[in-house]
Design a protein around this motif. Structure first.
Motif, PDB file in Angstrom:
ATOM      1  N   THR A   1      44.564  47.540  40.787  1.00 19.04           N
ATOM      2  CA  THR A   1      44.393  47.818  42.213  1.00 19.04           C
ATOM      3  C   THR A   1      44.448  46.513  43.005  1.00 19.04           C
ATOM      4  OG1 THR A   1      43.037  49.750  41.738  1.00 19.04           O
ATOM      5  CG2 THR A   1      42.868  48.806  43.959  1.00 19.04           C
ATOM      6  N   LYS A   2      45.255  46.506  44.052  1.00 19.42           N
ATOM      7  CA  LYS A   2      45.398  45.315  44.896  1.00 19.42           C
ATOM      8  C   LYS A   2      44.336  45.352  45.989  1.00 19.42           C
ATOM      9  CE  LYS A   2      47.943  41.770  46.552  1.00 19.42           C
ATOM     10  NZ  LYS A   2      47.940  40.455  45.890  1.00 19.42           N
ATOM     11  N   LEU A   3      43.548  44.285  46.093  1.00 23.60           N
ATOM     12  CA  LEU A   3      42.556  44.179  47.164  1.00 23.60           C
ATOM     13  C   LEU A   3      43.156  43.400  48.324  1.00 23.60           C
ATOM     14  CD1 LEU A   3      39.338  43.281  45.119  1.00 23.60           C
ATOM     15  CD2 LEU A   3      40.048  45.525  45.945  1.00 23.60           C
ATOM     16  N   GLU A   4      43.528  44.090  49.386  1.00 25.84           N
ATOM     17  CA  GLU A   4      44.152  43.388  50.511  1.00 25.84           C
ATOM     18  C   GLU A   4      43.823  44.009  51.867  1.00 25.84           C
ATOM     19  OE1 GLU A   4      48.339  43.440  49.844  1.00 25.84           O
ATOM     20  OE2 GLU A   4      48.446  45.578  49.441  1.00 25.84           O
ATOM     21  N   GLU A   5      43.151  45.134  51.865  1.00 27.92           N
ATOM     22  CA  GLU A   5      42.821  45.799  53.123  1.00 27.92           C
ATOM     23  C   GLU A   5      41.382  45.486  53.528  1.00 27.92           C
ATOM     24  OE1 GLU A   5      45.091  47.308  54.780  1.00 27.92           O
ATOM     25  OE2 GLU A   5      46.629  47.292  53.203  1.00 27.92           O
ATOM     26  N   GLU A   6      41.152  45.338  54.843  1.00 24.70           N
ATOM     27  CA  GLU A   6      39.816  45.013  55.333  1.00 24.70           C
ATOM     28  C   GLU A   6      38.804  46.082  54.952  1.00 24.70           C
ATOM     29  OE1 GLU A   6      37.722  44.003  59.623  1.00 24.70           O
ATOM     30  OE2 GLU A   6      39.762  43.321  59.247  1.00 24.70           O
ATOM     31  N   ALA A   7      39.235  47.332  54.932  1.00 23.55           N
ATOM     32  CA  ALA A   7      38.338  48.415  54.552  1.00 23.55           C
ATOM     33  C   ALA A   7      37.868  48.254  53.106  1.00 23.55           C
ATOM     34  CB  ALA A   7      39.033  49.766  54.731  1.00 23.55           C
ATOM     35  N   GLN A   8      38.758  47.763  52.241  1.00 22.71           N
ATOM     36  CA  GLN A   8      38.380  47.517  50.838  1.00 22.71           C
ATOM     37  C   GLN A   8      37.334  46.409  50.757  1.00 22.71           C
ATOM     38  OE1 GLN A   8      42.488  46.729  49.518  1.00 22.71           O
ATOM     39  NE2 GLN A   8      42.208  48.326  47.985  1.00 22.71           N
ATOM     40  N   PHE A   9      37.553  45.342  51.554  1.00 19.61           N
ATOM     41  CA  PHE A   9      36.603  44.227  51.547  1.00 19.61           C
ATOM     42  C   PHE A   9      35.224  44.681  52.025  1.00 19.61           C
ATOM     43  CE2 PHE A   9      40.465  41.351  52.615  1.00 19.61           C
ATOM     44  CZ  PHE A   9      40.926  41.485  51.318  1.00 19.61           C
ATOM     45  N   ASP A  10      35.224  45.476  53.084  1.00 15.86           N
ATOM     46  CA  ASP A  10      33.950  45.966  53.619  1.00 15.86           C
ATOM     47  C   ASP A  10      33.225  46.843  52.599  1.00 15.86           C
ATOM     48  OD1 ASP A  10      34.292  44.665  56.024  1.00 15.86           O
ATOM     49  OD2 ASP A  10      35.199  46.379  57.035  1.00 15.86           O
ATOM     50  N   GLN A  11      33.993  47.704  51.916  1.00 15.14           N
ATOM     51  CA  GLN A  11      33.391  48.582  50.928  1.00 15.14           C
ATOM     52  C   GLN A  11      32.846  47.772  49.747  1.00 15.14           C
ATOM     53  OE1 GLN A  11      33.059  52.108  51.252  1.00 15.14           O
ATOM     54  NE2 GLN A  11      31.578  51.586  49.648  1.00 15.14           N
ATOM     55  N   THR A  12      33.605  46.738  49.343  1.00 16.50           N
ATOM     56  CA  THR A  12      33.153  45.860  48.258  1.00 16.50           C
ATOM     57  C   THR A  12      31.842  45.184  48.625  1.00 16.50           C
ATOM     58  OG1 THR A  12      35.395  45.446  47.447  1.00 16.50           O
ATOM     59  CG2 THR A  12      33.746  43.770  46.949  1.00 16.50           C
ATOM     60  N   LEU A  13      31.768  44.672  49.857  1.00 12.76           N
ATOM     61  CA  LEU A  13      30.553  44.000  50.307  1.00 12.76           C
ATOM     62  C   LEU A  13      29.365  44.967  50.328  1.00 12.76           C
ATOM     63  CD1 LEU A  13      29.108  41.529  51.392  1.00 12.76           C
ATOM     64  CD2 LEU A  13      29.964  42.090  53.688  1.00 12.76           C
ATOM     65  N   GLU A  14      29.610  46.174  50.805  1.00  8.99           N
ATOM     66  CA  GLU A  14      28.542  47.175  50.854  1.00  8.99           C
ATOM     67  C   GLU A  14      28.036  47.493  49.449  1.00  8.99           C
ATOM     68  OE1 GLU A  14      28.076  51.910  51.985  1.00  8.99           O
ATOM     69  OE2 GLU A  14      29.498  50.690  53.152  1.00  8.99           O
ATOM     70  N   ASN A  15      28.968  47.621  48.500  1.00  7.82           N
ATOM     71  CA  ASN A  15      28.582  47.940  47.125  1.00  7.82           C
ATOM     72  C   ASN A  15      27.817  46.787  46.467  1.00  7.82           C
ATOM     73  OD1 ASN A  15      29.830  50.415  47.417  1.00  7.82           O
ATOM     74  ND2 ASN A  15      31.745  49.768  46.457  1.00  7.82           N
ATOM     75  N   CYS A  16      28.221  45.557  46.798  1.00  8.51           N
ATOM     76  CA  CYS A  16      27.500  44.398  46.271  1.00  8.51           C
ATOM     77  C   CYS A  16      26.069  44.364  46.799  1.00  8.51           C
ATOM     78  CB  CYS A  16      28.221  43.104  46.650  1.00  8.51           C
ATOM     79  SG  CYS A  16      29.723  42.781  45.689  1.00  8.51           S
ATOM     80  N   LYS A  17      25.918  44.673  48.069  1.00  5.57           N
ATOM     81  CA  LYS A  17      24.572  44.666  48.664  1.00  5.57           C
ATOM     82  C   LYS A  17      23.681  45.732  48.039  1.00  5.57           C
ATOM     83  CE  LYS A  17      25.697  42.557  53.129  1.00  5.57           C
ATOM     84  NZ  LYS A  17      25.774  42.728  54.600  1.00  5.57           N
TER      85      LYS A  17
ATOM     86  N   ASN B   1      43.717  37.619  44.963  1.00  4.51           N
ATOM     87  CA  ASN B   1      42.722  38.569  45.474  1.00  4.51           C
ATOM     88  C   ASN B   1      41.368  37.895  45.630  1.00  4.51           C
ATOM     89  OD1 ASN B   1      44.566  40.669  45.423  1.00  4.51           O
ATOM     90  ND2 ASN B   1      43.736  41.642  43.596  1.00  4.51           N
ATOM     91  N   ALA B   2      40.991  37.110  44.610  1.00  4.98           N
ATOM     92  CA  ALA B   2      39.695  36.435  44.631  1.00  4.98           C
ATOM     93  C   ALA B   2      39.607  35.468  45.803  1.00  4.98           C
ATOM     94  CB  ALA B   2      39.476  35.683  43.310  1.00  4.98           C
ATOM     95  N   ALA B   3      40.700  34.732  46.061  1.00  4.38           N
ATOM     96  CA  ALA B   3      40.707  33.764  47.160  1.00  4.38           C
ATOM     97  C   ALA B   3      40.580  34.458  48.519  1.00  4.38           C
ATOM     98  CB  ALA B   3      41.987  32.933  47.119  1.00  4.38           C
ATOM     99  N   VAL B   4      41.311  35.565  48.685  1.00  5.28           N
ATOM    100  CA  VAL B   4      41.259  36.309  49.946  1.00  5.28           C
ATOM    101  C   VAL B   4      39.871  36.899  50.158  1.00  5.28           C
ATOM    102  CG1 VAL B   4      42.189  38.306  51.185  1.00  5.28           C
ATOM    103  CG2 VAL B   4      43.741  36.806  49.912  1.00  5.28           C
ATOM    104  N   LEU B   5      39.288  37.406  49.091  1.00  4.53           N
ATOM    105  CA  LEU B   5      37.945  37.988  49.178  1.00  4.53           C
ATOM    106  C   LEU B   5      36.903  36.915  49.486  1.00  4.53           C
ATOM    107  CD1 LEU B   5      36.777  40.841  48.841  1.00  4.53           C
ATOM    108  CD2 LEU B   5      36.354  40.312  46.429  1.00  4.53           C
ATOM    109  N   ALA B   6      37.043  35.746  48.840  1.00  2.00           N
ATOM    110  CA  ALA B   6      36.110  34.642  49.092  1.00  2.00           C
ATOM    111  C   ALA B   6      36.169  34.210  50.549  1.00  2.00           C
ATOM    112  CB  ALA B   6      36.432  33.464  48.174  1.00  2.00           C
ATOM    113  N   GLU B   7      37.371  34.124  51.098  1.00  2.00           N
ATOM    114  CA  GLU B   7      37.542  33.718  52.497  1.00  2.00           C
ATOM    115  C   GLU B   7      36.921  34.750  53.430  1.00  2.00           C
ATOM    116  OE1 GLU B   7      38.487  31.757  55.915  1.00  2.00           O
ATOM    117  OE2 GLU B   7      38.669  30.972  53.875  1.00  2.00           O
ATOM    118  N   TYR B   8      37.148  36.025  53.114  1.00  2.00           N
ATOM    119  CA  TYR B   8      36.619  37.091  53.961  1.00  2.00           C
ATOM    120  C   TYR B   8      35.094  37.063  53.978  1.00  2.00           C
ATOM    121  CZ  TYR B   8      36.113  41.765  55.989  1.00  2.00           C
ATOM    122  OH  TYR B   8      35.781  42.822  56.804  1.00  2.00           O
TER     123      TYR B   8
END
Length: 547
Positions: A143-159, A177-184
């Motif tokens: 799965t490619k992580l590149e959409e803002e909605a995916q990042f938001d959902q990932t953050l919510e799940n981590c919390k 993917n890791a670099a984009v997520l880290a920046e976000y």
């Protein structure tokens, strides 16, 4: 679960690690960095994680008190030997800092992050997987992580799980993917670090700071054993040419390394084909020349190693595939709606440029159909699905048949096709990969404890004994450039191709004539785990020659 004697023995193996990871660690910052290309664009896209320094670790007597933390880990992309030891090293590293820290494995790759499917990884689970191959501890995915909605959902799940750091184990696209997520996360001040780990059997995730990706060593040893077995069979039966396609996506590192280990009659290097602007016919002519010369010595057998991504490096084919990738991204629904392969070929031919259309329509129908198969999640043609080895056999057969009619060939030619890919991806890791991956996992734990994000774990000086390895971290943005994906320019980690001026390739060039005309096969045998260090602990010939 029934375990083999080897599995039982490997459970007892204790990976070797560098001195800097055996106790207290001091993190030393080096010079600021910049991306390998497109610096202005990359810096603009990664304002919070660009230009960070390279890190190295030194042994320290300083005692530190680390708070208990929760960390998440995912396995992303294709399997590679040693993934389980990365997780084992990460687990042990976190527990050594604070025994109350917890590690959660997200299931099925990046989709586990977004869908919040996870498992807590305890010692009972981890101990079952130490020094084993595969990714089955938590599974993997693309799965490619590149959409803002995916990042938001990932953050919510981590919390939800109280996770303050993620470790993404993957190849170039996964670490992008890791670099984009880290920046976000950094831009949002989200309080979640992201660390990458360099994984791919392809060997194309490498720089001076990332000397090799994990899994490459083991996969090449497995393939080389199989090639050696085939070469011994060929030298015994003396009646077949074995065309062996080797996994490697784009770069020819696996084909080159296996050639250095086994000394086949022909080893094609895609990067050389591109540099010399060779056509498919010229590649075939080189093989035919070897077949003819060996027949003069009554040797009507041989081995030919073929990189998986060869077709993408033949200039005319490369241009065609680039157009196909863009065109299929644009007309995906229209192409999929057509019922027959013939209709699809005709539709595509009309949309291509004149030159590419000419190349496409002259290809055998079966080969053209394979070029139209579904793209991978990153928009690339799935080269493993293209039967390059069978195409080359057919073309060589046709040319030697013509030469025979002309009285220029008096030998025999029979081809056998092989593709070695999945056979090497989940093998039990070699001693080198078991040590290397365990060190990478420990390194990721140190980077997390030091508050770093946007870094890839790095372990260098790999041709020295493990105690002398240098652990540290490399900013992922340092490895990036801009490339076209799905018809648009995207920031990605630059693939490291075979360098034609480096020692590994030059060693092949120096020996290829002797290997072609004579039978000088080497039979490496299976991976050795126990025995003299020069047998069971040596790394790849590529690394040895580079250093």
């Amino acid at each position: 679960m029934i375990k083999s004697p080897l599995q039982i023995a490997r459970e007892k193996y204790v990976p070797k690690v560098p001195v800097s990871l055996k106790g207290g660690v001091k993190v030393v910052e080096g010079n600021k960095t910049e991306s390998v290309a497109d610096q202005a664009e990359i810096a603009k896209m990664f304002p919070n994680t660009y230009g960070m320094p390279v890190l190295s670790f030194e042994a320290s007597d300083e005692k530190k008190d680390y708070p208990a933390i929760n960390v998440g880990v995912i396995l992303s992309g294709g399997q590679a030997p040693g993934g389980h030891n990365v997780i084992s090293g990460l687990f042990d590293g976190l527990k050594s800092q604070n025994s109350d820290s917890k590690l959660y494995g997200f299931l099925g790759g990046p989709s586990g992050l977004t869908d919040n499917e996870y498992q807590e990884l305890t010692s009972d689970v981890i101990d079952h997987y130490r020094n084993t191959g595969g990714f089955d501890i938590i599974g993997s995915g693309r799965t490619k992580l590149e959409e803002e909605a995916q990042f938001d959902q990932t953050l919510e799940n981590c919390k939800k799980l109280g996770i303050s750091a993620l470790v993404i184990i993957g190849g170039d696209d996964s670490n992008t993917n890791a670099a984009v997520l880290a920046e976000y996360f950094a831009a949002k001040d989200a309080g979640v670090q992201v660390i990458g780990v360099p994984k791919t059997i392809d060997g194309d995730l490498k720089t001076d700071m990332i000397e090799t990706s994990f899994g490459f060593d083991t996969a090449c040893k497995v393939y080389s054993e199989l090639i050696g077995n085939i070469q011994r069979d060929a030298n015994s039966a003396k009646k077949y040419y074995h065309f062996i396609k080797l996994m490697g996506r784009s770069a020819s590192h696996i084909a080159l390394e296996c050639a250095l280990q086994t000394q086949p009659n022909v080893a094609i290097v895609s990067e050389e084909v591109e540099a010399k602007n060779m056509t498919l016919d010229q590649v075939v002519d080189q093989i035919v020349d070897v077949v003819v010369k060996r027949a003069e010595n009554d040797e009507n057998f041989g081995t030919v190693l073929i990189p998986e991504g060869l077709v993408e490096f033949i200039p005319a084919m490369k241009a065609l595939i680039a157009e196909l990738n863009d065109m299929l991204a644009k007309y995906e629904d229209e192409v999929n709606a057509l019922e027959s392969n013939k209709e699809r070929r005709e539709f595509v031919a009309e949309k291509l440029s004149a030159d590419s259309s000419d190349v496409f329509t002259k290809l055998p129908n079966s080969f053209a159909n394979q070029l139209l198969l579904d793209r991978d999640p990153h928009g690339n043609v799935q080269v493993s699905m293209i039967d390059t080895e069978k195409l080359l056999i057919d073309m060589v057969k046709a040319k030697v048949k013509k030469l025979k009619k002309e009285g220029k060939f008096n030998g025999k030619f029979k081809g056998q096709a092989h593709f070695f890919g999945y056979e090497g991806r989940c093998a039990a890791p070699s001693n080198f990969d078991a040590d290397y991956t365990y060190s990478l996992g420990n390194t990721a734990a140190v980077l997390i404890a030091d508050g770093k994000t946007g870094y890839m774990a790095s372990v260098r000086n790999l041709t020295a004994p493990a105690e002398e390895w240098v652990a540290g971290g490399v900013p992922v943005t340092m490895l990036m450039n801009m490339e076209r994906r799905h018809g648009a320019m995207k920031p990605v980690i630059q693939k490291a191709l075979v360098k034609l001026d480096d020692k590994p390739y030059q060693t092949l060039v120096e020996n290829r004539t002797a290997w072609a005309q004579n039978t000088q096969y080497v039979y490496p045998g299976p991976i050795q785990y126990f025995g003299p260090s020069e047998v069971c602990d040596q790394t790849t010939k590529t690394l040895q020659l580079e250093k």
